[in-house]
Design a protein around this motif. Structure first.
Motif, short mmCIF file in Angstrom:
data_model
loop_
_atom_site.label_atom_id
_atom_site.label_comp_id
_atom_site.label_asym_id
_atom_site.label_seq_id
_atom_site.Cartn_x
_atom_site.Cartn_y
_atom_site.Cartn_z
N GLY A 136 0.82 -1.21 0.00
CA GLY A 136 0.00 0.00 0.00
C GLY A 136 0.85 1.26 0.00
O GLY A 136 0.53 2.24 -0.67
N ALA A 137 1.96 1.22 0.75
CA ALA A 137 2.87 2.37 0.79
C ALA A 137 3.52 2.58 -0.57
O ALA A 137 3.71 3.73 -1.01
CB ALA A 137 3.93 2.15 1.86
N LEU A 138 3.88 1.49 -1.24
CA LEU A 138 4.50 1.60 -2.57
C LEU A 138 3.54 2.23 -3.57
O LEU A 138 3.93 3.13 -4.34
CB LEU A 138 4.92 0.21 -3.04
N ILE A 139 2.29 1.80 -3.55
CA ILE A 139 1.29 2.38 -4.46
C ILE A 139 1.05 3.84 -4.12
O ILE A 139 0.90 4.69 -5.02
CB ILE A 139 -0.03 1.57 -4.39
N ALA A 140 1.02 4.17 -2.83
CA ALA A 140 0.83 5.56 -2.41
C ALA A 140 1.98 6.43 -2.91
O ALA A 140 1.77 7.56 -3.37
CB ALA A 140 0.73 5.64 -0.89
N PHE A 141 3.20 5.90 -2.84
CA PHE A 141 4.36 6.66 -3.32
C PHE A 141 4.28 6.90 -4.83
O PHE A 141 4.55 8.01 -5.30
CB PHE A 141 5.65 5.91 -2.98
N LYS A 164 -5.60 -8.09 -1.87
CA LYS A 164 -6.90 -7.54 -1.48
C LYS A 164 -6.75 -6.57 -0.31
O LYS A 164 -7.47 -5.58 -0.22
CB LYS A 164 -7.85 -8.67 -1.09
N GLY A 165 -5.81 -6.86 0.56
CA GLY A 165 -5.59 -5.99 1.71
C GLY A 165 -5.02 -4.63 1.33
O GLY A 165 -5.16 -3.66 2.09
N VAL A 166 -4.40 -4.54 0.14
CA VAL A 166 -3.82 -3.28 -0.30
C VAL A 166 -4.88 -2.21 -0.47
O VAL A 166 -4.63 -1.03 -0.23
CB VAL A 166 -3.04 -3.49 -1.63
N ASN A 167 -6.08 -2.60 -0.87
CA ASN A 167 -7.17 -1.64 -1.03
C ASN A 167 -7.50 -0.93 0.27
O ASN A 167 -7.97 0.21 0.28
CB ASN A 167 -8.42 -2.35 -1.56
N THR A 168 -7.23 -1.60 1.39
CA THR A 168 -7.45 -1.00 2.71
C THR A 168 -6.23 -0.22 3.17
O THR A 168 -6.35 0.93 3.64
CB THR A 168 -7.78 -2.09 3.74
N THR A 169 -5.05 -0.81 3.04
CA THR A 169 -3.84 -0.16 3.54
C THR A 169 -3.48 1.08 2.75
O THR A 169 -2.90 2.02 3.29
CB THR A 169 -2.66 -1.14 3.53
N PHE A 170 -3.82 1.10 1.46
CA PHE A 170 -3.51 2.25 0.62
C PHE A 170 -4.12 3.53 1.19
O PHE A 170 -3.48 4.59 1.22
CB PHE A 170 -4.02 2.01 -0.80
N PHE A 171 -5.35 3.44 1.68
CA PHE A 171 -6.04 4.63 2.20
C PHE A 171 -5.49 5.08 3.55
O PHE A 171 -5.81 6.18 4.00
CB PHE A 171 -7.53 4.38 2.28
N SER A 172 -4.71 4.24 4.20
CA SER A 172 -4.11 4.66 5.47
C SER A 172 -2.96 5.62 5.26
O SER A 172 -2.43 6.18 6.23
CB SER A 172 -3.62 3.43 6.25
N PHE A 173 -2.55 5.83 3.99
CA PHE A 173 -1.45 6.75 3.68
C PHE A 173 -1.95 8.07 3.09
O PHE A 173 -1.14 8.87 2.61
CB PHE A 173 -0.46 6.08 2.72
N VAL A 174 -3.26 8.29 3.08
CA VAL A 174 -3.75 9.56 2.54
C VAL A 174 -3.20 10.72 3.37
O VAL A 174 -3.04 10.61 4.59
CB VAL A 174 -5.29 9.61 2.49
N GLY A 175 -2.91 11.80 2.70
CA GLY A 175 -2.28 12.96 3.33
C GLY A 175 -1.24 13.55 2.41
O GLY A 175 -1.03 14.77 2.38
N TYR A 176 -0.59 12.68 1.61
CA TYR A 176 0.41 13.16 0.66
C TYR A 176 -0.20 14.01 -0.44
O TYR A 176 0.49 14.84 -1.05
CB TYR A 176 1.17 11.98 0.05
N GLU A 177 -1.51 13.83 -0.71
CA GLU A 177 -2.15 14.62 -1.75
C GLU A 177 -2.21 16.10 -1.42
O GLU A 177 -2.44 16.94 -2.29
CB GLU A 177 -3.57 14.10 -2.01
#
Length: 362
Positions: free
Chosen positions: A46-51, A184-197
């Motif tokens: 999730g962090a990788l996708i967020a980056f 499947k868990g990435v869909n949840t963990t990805f949103f835990s990194f919101v803020g960089y936008e």
């Protein structure tokens, strides 16, 4: 402020904004979906996708130096459609703010102030935040730098105190499991990194045009949060086990309650965690509150004043009171996630495609 100035304040701002509700609720949400001891891998993915998504957003803002999303959206796609995108982003920031403070209120009511009405807790937080926001972005960044060491100290102490309670067998197996569940868990963990936008808002405060400096800022910010999340995931799994994580609403707090040191003068270690965590909630709320306030003022072409400030605070407070209970609150996260898709992917994609297209045909 220009790009030659230190990037540390921006890194601290992003870390302080990203860390929020996810650290207390994400282990349960991920355990329900993944159900494996190695579910912390989903956090890394999730962090990788967020980056990568943050780098994609940087492609957009580097085309418009010293301008925020609210400034360049009407220029790129037209006045009225641009203002509509601005309003969507403002609604997103208000929704995030409302969800975050209502979650904090539920936790504070359950663990600390069981006889205090939610409205009182929420009102104190919103009014405090509105005062800080009225001081401007420069003072907000300074405030974040002031309290950042407290947040890190809390995480460090809780980690050290929790290590002795880990059951290693709860962490096994590590790599021999269903890879599809981790995805499947990435869909949840990805949103835990919101803020960089919010770099689309900070771009009016500091010039972002160089890949090297921007990838450094984004990489350090997201990697730092990822490290903290993974560490707390391992602690949660090792101490509580996957089975307990699935049924405990706020596992990280329950994990802190398991810490015991005989003869030690301080017994309720979850209070140590809650103190630091409430500070992170306040910083998250402040960042989104300011973004909403700035967005409204730029969209309707007015100066930031007390009336607009109070309007944003009232909107956040009112929306946070809509869920009737914690079950309905968690259900509302679906709507927040849908708005997040629009703010994180939809709006930047539309603006980038239109701006590139216009540039090529001019």
């Amino acid at each position: 402020m220009n790009e030659k100035q230190p990037s540390l304040p921006i890194i601290i701002f992003l870390i302080s904004t990203i860390i929020g509700v996810g650290i207390v609720s994400l282990p349960r949400e991920t355990a329900v979906i993944v159900g494996q001891p190695n579910m912390w891998i989903s956090v890394i993915l999730g962090a990788l996708i967020a980056f990568l998504n943050a780098c994609f957003i940087f492609l957009l803002i580097k085309r418009f130096p010293n301008q925020t999303l609210y400034d360049f959206a009407p220029k790129v796609i037209g006045k009225w459609i641009g203002k509509l995108l601005n309003i969507i982003f403002v609604l997103y920031t208000i929704s995030i703010s409302a969800f975050v403070i209502r979650t904090m209120s539920e936790i504070v009511t359950y663990y600390l102030l069981d006889r205090t009405p939610d409205i009182v807790i929420l009102l104190v937080l919103v009014l405090s935040c509105s005062y800080l926001v009225s001081c401007g972005l420069k003072n907000i960044v300074m405030f974040f730098q002031l309290y950042f060491p407290i947040i890190l100290t809390m995480f460090f102490l809780l980690t050290i105190l929790s290590i002795k309670s880990i059951e290693v067998t709860n962490l096994r197996p590590i790599f021999v499991n269903d890879g599809f569940s981790l995805l499947k868990g990435v869909n949840t963990t990805f949103f835990s990194f919101v803020g960089y936008e919010l770099i689309m808002v900070l771009s009016g405060y500091q010039t972002f045009t160089k890949w090297r400096s921007m990838t450094k800022i984004l990489g350090i910010s997201i990697a730092s949060v990822c490290t903290i999340y993974v560490l707390f995931f391992i602690l949660n799994i090792g101490i509580l086990s996957i089975g307990e994580l699935k049924v405990i609403t706020f596992p990280t707090i329950e994990m802190a309650k398991t810490i015991e040191y005989q003869g030690f003068f301080f017994e309720r270690f979850e209070l140590l965690f809650l103190f630091g965590w409430i500070v992170t909630i306040f910083t998250t709320l402040t960042a989104y509150y300011y973004s909403a306030l700035l967005g409204i003022c730029k969209t309707i072409n007015c100066k930031r004043n007390l009336y607009v400030n109070l309007f944003v605070g009232a909107a956040i407070l009112s929306l946070s009171l809509v869920p009737s209970g914690i079950t309905e609150l968690f259900s509302s996260a679906t709507y927040v996630n849908n708005l997040s898709y629009a703010a994180l992917i939809g709006i930047p994609l539309i603006l980038l495609v239109v701006s590139v297209t216009k540039e090529r045909f001019q």
